[in-house]
Design a protein around this motif. Structure first.
Motif, PDB file in Angstrom:
ATOM      1  N   THR A  72      55.134  55.862  28.855  1.00  0.00           N
ATOM      2  CA  THR A  72      56.027  54.559  28.503  1.00  0.00           C
ATOM      3  C   THR A  72      55.044  53.477  29.300  1.00  0.00           C
ATOM      4  N   GLY A  73      54.756  54.227  30.410  1.00  0.00           N
ATOM      5  CA  GLY A  73      53.433  52.858  31.317  1.00  0.00           C
ATOM      6  C   GLY A  73      52.430  52.286  30.320  1.00  0.00           C
ATOM      7  N   THR A  74      52.167  53.259  29.882  1.00  0.00           N
ATOM      8  CA  THR A  74      50.520  53.196  29.329  1.00  0.00           C
ATOM      9  C   THR A  74      50.504  51.936  28.148  1.00  0.00           C
ATOM     10  N   GLN A  75      51.958  52.564  27.404  1.00  0.00           N
ATOM     11  CA  GLN A  75      52.355  51.586  25.698  1.00  0.00           C
ATOM     12  C   GLN A  75      53.142  50.309  26.832  1.00  0.00           C
ATOM     13  N   MET A  76      52.891  50.143  27.672  1.00  0.00           N
ATOM     14  CA  MET A  76      54.130  48.618  28.027  1.00  0.00           C
ATOM     15  C   MET A  76      53.159  48.072  28.010  1.00  0.00           C
ATOM     16  N   ALA A  77      51.931  48.282  28.583  1.00  0.00           N
ATOM     17  CA  ALA A  77      50.276  47.507  28.536  1.00  0.00           C
ATOM     18  C   ALA A  77      49.890  47.784  28.099  1.00  0.00           C
ATOM     19  N   SER A  78      49.539  48.075  26.521  1.00  0.00           N
ATOM     20  CA  SER A  78      49.389  47.770  25.613  1.00  0.00           C
ATOM     21  C   SER A  78      49.481  46.964  24.139  1.00  0.00           C
ATOM     22  N   ALA A  79      50.788  47.155  24.698  1.00  0.00           N
ATOM     23  CA  ALA A  79      51.753  46.114  23.717  1.00  0.00           C
ATOM     24  C   ALA A  79      51.906  44.429  24.272  1.00  0.00           C
ATOM     25  N   LEU A  80      51.246  45.119  25.883  1.00  0.00           N
ATOM     26  CA  LEU A  80      50.975  43.327  26.075  1.00  0.00           C
ATOM     27  C   LEU A  80      49.924  42.536  26.022  1.00  0.00           C
ATOM     28  N   LEU A  81      49.223  43.473  26.404  1.00  0.00           N
ATOM     29  CA  LEU A  81      47.415  43.578  25.830  1.00  0.00           C
ATOM     30  C   LEU A  81      47.902  42.921  24.960  1.00  0.00           C
ATOM     31  N   ALA A  82      47.699  43.471  23.117  1.00  0.00           N
ATOM     32  CA  ALA A  82      48.513  43.091  22.165  1.00  0.00           C
ATOM     33  C   ALA A  82      48.246  41.805  21.666  1.00  0.00           C
ATOM     34  N   ILE A  83      49.662  41.478  22.656  1.00  0.00           N
ATOM     35  CA  ILE A  83      50.434  40.252  22.656  1.00  0.00           C
ATOM     36  C   ILE A  83      49.530  38.778  22.604  1.00  0.00           C
ATOM     37  N   ALA A  84      48.761  38.790  24.013  1.00  0.00           N
ATOM     38  CA  ALA A  84      47.981  38.319  24.826  1.00  0.00           C
ATOM     39  C   ALA A  84      47.348  37.917  23.236  1.00  0.00           C
ATOM     40  N   ILE A  85      46.407  38.997  22.596  1.00  0.00           N
ATOM     41  CA  ILE A  85      45.345  39.127  21.603  1.00  0.00           C
ATOM     42  C   ILE A  85      46.212  38.062  20.546  1.00  0.00           C
ATOM     43  N   GLN A  86      47.748  37.913  20.053  1.00  0.00           N
ATOM     44  CA  GLN A  86      47.777  37.908  19.399  1.00  0.00           C
ATOM     45  C   GLN A  86      47.744  36.107  19.517  1.00  0.00           C
ATOM     46  N   GLU A  87      48.121  35.703  20.990  1.00  0.00           N
ATOM     47  CA  GLU A  87      48.584  34.267  21.597  1.00  0.00           C
ATOM     48  C   GLU A  87      47.409  33.806  21.132  1.00  0.00           C
ATOM     49  N   ARG A  88      46.110  33.942  20.831  1.00  0.00           N
ATOM     50  CA  ARG A  88      44.865  33.881  20.647  1.00  0.00           C
ATOM     51  C   ARG A  88      44.759  33.449  19.026  1.00  0.00           C
ATOM     52  N   GLY A  89      45.280  33.685  19.053  1.00  0.00           N
ATOM     53  CA  GLY A  89      45.042  33.596  16.578  1.00  0.00           C
ATOM     54  C   GLY A  89      44.284  34.663  16.406  1.00  0.00           C
ATOM     55  N   VAL A  90      43.560  35.926  17.097  1.00  0.00           N
ATOM     56  CA  VAL A  90      43.409  37.087  16.426  1.00  0.00           C
ATOM     57  C   VAL A  90      43.901  38.344  16.780  1.00  0.00           C
ATOM     58  N   LYS A  91      44.086  39.167  14.897  1.00  0.00           N
ATOM     59  CA  LYS A  91      45.286  40.004  14.848  1.00  0.00           C
ATOM     60  C   LYS A  91      44.343  41.362  15.781  1.00  0.00           C
ATOM     61  N   ALA A  92      45.568  41.621  16.214  1.00  0.00           N
ATOM     62  CA  ALA A  92      45.784  43.077  17.175  1.00  0.00           C
ATOM     63  C   ALA A  92      46.788  43.367  16.863  1.00  0.00           C
ATOM     64  N   THR A  93      46.378  45.429  17.063  1.00  0.00           N
ATOM     65  CA  THR A  93      48.265  46.273  17.144  1.00  0.00           C
ATOM     66  C   THR A  93      48.145  46.948  18.326  1.00  0.00           C
ATOM     67  N   SER A  94      49.571  47.260  18.431  1.00  0.00           N
ATOM     68  CA  SER A  94      48.924  48.600  19.718  1.00  0.00           C
ATOM     69  C   SER A  94      48.956  49.929  19.283  1.00  0.00           C
TER      70      SER A  94
END
Length: 409
Positions: A72-94
């Protein structure tokens, strides 16, 4: 459109600010016209907290449940990075490991990748998305979550790259490439432009903890180019590949060292009672890794078998040997602590005899005792007193002129 796989470790995503920096770097790769798959490790603090929670509840939590928890720790990190990318207007999926199609064997806490189904990843890439995969994990044929043990995220990155037919893998670390030695210990160490898989594999196994041997082995098997580079500064890294341009006269390419080595010695009343196969089979069955092995059989002297192990496996090794003493038939066991292993590595050693003699002579001149020796075609390792480890590393780096930039030819 080409595809690359990039891997970021825990330190690179330790804070929201660092996650933002990683997001920007990943987007820049995307803007070069590439499909980008990112493999993420878990944040060190989160992983530590999860383990502590389990330890507070149970002295011996099951390996299966620990895999579920740590994943779950790694899944949390991947989701947070996806959110950060999405905030910049780029499509991302974790994606969690099982969602990314990573199937492993059933060995919890130290699973091995058996196959990768990239269909879901490819589907997201075709929709112009950046895909972030939680590294270090997969799922077995029973549907249980597994983790891959040490080097799991790097191994995930290489496995995905191979399955996707990627152009290369970028391993982002806290160093800007592979050096001739650890620059924190050998101040004159310099960065190498290229390194062969075999050389990197030896260095990784000998204590250069930059990229895990499992990932290097997989890259070598499928000839997947790997670039080790900095997650902090945007500079050229070190390329790992099959054949490299050998720097003229540079027989040795790197020096590695490993502290906290312990030498175990087992003695027998007679040679007939000694069985190397039985000893090392029992140790292997208990997942105890043995390194340098020396057997001494001399007329008039009781035969002995000595081998080195890592400090963290010492207690378990003693337990296994003691519990198996009758079946193994040895008469005594002894050990020596306070040792270190220092090694030189270079593919040029194959065609240049005398390298080991030169190494031993320099250590003699430095008044450093050599307690054990191990060699292969491209490396020589010695066990020395730990207090002499840094001195030995610097002396050998100097002896083989590794600080000098020499011409290619």
């Amino acid at each position: 459109m080409g595809t690359i796989v990039v891997k970021f470790g825990g330190p690179a995503i330790a804070t929201p600010e660092k996650i933002q920096l990683v997001a920007q770097r990943v987007i820049e790769e995307k803007q070069r016209g590439l499909h980008v798959v990112v493999v993420i490790s878990s944040m060190t603090t989160i992983r530590r907290e999860l383990r502590q929670f389990a330890a507070d509840i149970s002295d011996e939590p099951s390996k299966r449940e620990m895999d579920v928890l740590i994943a779950t720790g790694t899944q949390m990190a991947s989701a947070l990075l996806a959110i950060a990318i999405q905030e910049r207007g780029v499509k991302a999926t974790s994606l969690a490991g099982w969602q990314a199609g990573v199937t492993t064997n059933q060995q919890h806490r130290n699973a091995r990748v058996e196959r990768v189904d990239t269909s879901r990843i490819v589907n997201h890439l075709e929709q112009d998305e950046i895909v972030i995969v939680a590294g270090f994990q997969g799922v077995d044929d029973k549907g249980d979550i597994t983790t891959l043990g040490k080097g799991g995220s790097e191994t995930t990155a290489v496995a995905l790259a191979v399955a996707l037919g990627a152009d290369h893998v970028d391993i982002y670390t806290n160093v800007d490439g592979i050096y001739t030695a650890d620059p924190n210990v050998v101040k004159s160490a310099r960065k190498l432009k290229e390194l062969s898989y075999d050389e990197m594999l030896e260095l990784s196994n000998l204590g250069a903890h930059i990229i895990h041997p499992r990932a290097v082995e997989l890259a070598k098997k499928f000839e997947m180019p790997v670039i080790v580079r900095s997650s902090i500064v945007d500079v050229e890294g070190t390329l790992l590949k099959g054949d490299v341009e050998v720097e003229k006269n540079l027989i040795v390419r790197g020096v590695a060292y490993e502290a906290d080595v312990i030498r175990l010695t087992i003695g027998y009343d007679s040679y007939e009672a000694a069985s190397l196969a039985e000893i090392f089979s029992i140790l292997a069955e208990n997942s105890i890794n043995v390194d340098i092995i020396v057997q001494a059989v001399i007329d008039g002297v009781k035969p002995t078998i000595s081998f080195t192990i890592a400090k963290e496996e010492f207690a378990e090794a003693l337990r296994v040997l003691e519990s198996s003493k009758l079946s193994l038939g040895f008469s005594f066991a002894d050990f020596e602590v306070g040792l270190a292993k220092v090694s030189i590595v270079g593919s040029g050693m194959v065609s240049n005899p005398g390298v080991a003699a030169r190494m031993f002579d320099r250590l003699r001149k430095e008044h450093i005792a050599v307690k054990m020796v191990s060699t292969s075609e491209i490396k020589v390792s010695v066990v020395v007193p730990q207090e002499a480890m840094v001195q030995a590393a610097n002396a050998l780096h100097d002896e083989f002129h590794l600080a000098e930039r020499v011409a290619i030819g």
